[in-house]
Design a protein around this motif. Sequence first.
Motif, PDB file in Angstrom:
ATOM      1  N   ALA A   1       7.159  -2.468 -12.485  1.00  7.76           N
ATOM      2  CA  ALA A   1       6.069  -1.563 -12.853  1.00  7.76           C
ATOM      3  C   ALA A   1       4.712  -2.033 -12.323  1.00  7.76           C
ATOM      4  O   ALA A   1       3.767  -1.256 -12.316  1.00  7.76           O
ATOM      5  N   ARG A   2       4.609  -3.277 -11.860  1.00  2.52           N
ATOM      6  CA  ARG A   2       3.358  -3.748 -11.270  1.00  2.52           C
ATOM      7  C   ARG A   2       3.052  -3.033  -9.949  1.00  2.52           C
ATOM      8  O   ARG A   2       1.900  -2.826  -9.610  1.00  2.52           O
ATOM      9  N   ASP A   3       4.103  -2.684  -9.209  1.00  5.29           N
ATOM     10  CA  ASP A   3       3.928  -2.058  -7.900  1.00  5.29           C
ATOM     11  C   ASP A   3       4.401  -0.614  -7.850  1.00  5.29           C
ATOM     12  O   ASP A   3       4.329   0.009  -6.794  1.00  5.29           O
ATOM     13  N   ALA A   4       4.926  -0.092  -8.957  1.00  2.23           N
ATOM     14  CA  ALA A   4       5.505   1.249  -8.921  1.00  2.23           C
ATOM     15  C   ALA A   4       5.398   1.915 -10.282  1.00  2.23           C
ATOM     16  O   ALA A   4       5.120   1.266 -11.284  1.00  2.23           O
ATOM     17  N   ARG A   5       5.632   3.215 -10.274  1.00  2.00           N
ATOM     18  CA  ARG A   5       5.784   3.963 -11.520  1.00  2.00           C
ATOM     19  C   ARG A   5       7.285   4.038 -11.777  1.00  2.00           C
ATOM     20  O   ARG A   5       8.036   4.555 -10.944  1.00  2.00           O
ATOM     21  N   VAL A   6       7.725   3.517 -12.917  1.00  2.00           N
ATOM     22  CA  VAL A   6       9.153   3.398 -13.195  1.00  2.00           C
ATOM     23  C   VAL A   6       9.544   4.409 -14.266  1.00  2.00           C
ATOM     24  O   VAL A   6       8.859   4.554 -15.277  1.00  2.00           O
TER      25      VAL A   6
END
Length: 71
Positions: free
Chosen positions: A58-63
């Motif tokens: 979730a730090r680099d993406a929308r999960v």
Amino acid sequence: MSKKIRTKFIRQGGYVAEVDVELLDEPGGWSPYLSVQDSYRLDEVREALRRGDIASAARDARVFSLKPVAV
């Protein structure tokens, strides 16, 4: 060289991640293509989802979690 922001989807198990990446488009080359950093980021998100480490992904993406729909 032109740059376009696109969303790539990664599905792993019961999760889907949306990752915004920059597509680079050069005349006369193999284009469009991802930067090395964006391709590594996609790999890191995929690996984090495989491990079940949602916070890291979730730090680099929308999960999102996938849930079956009863028919």
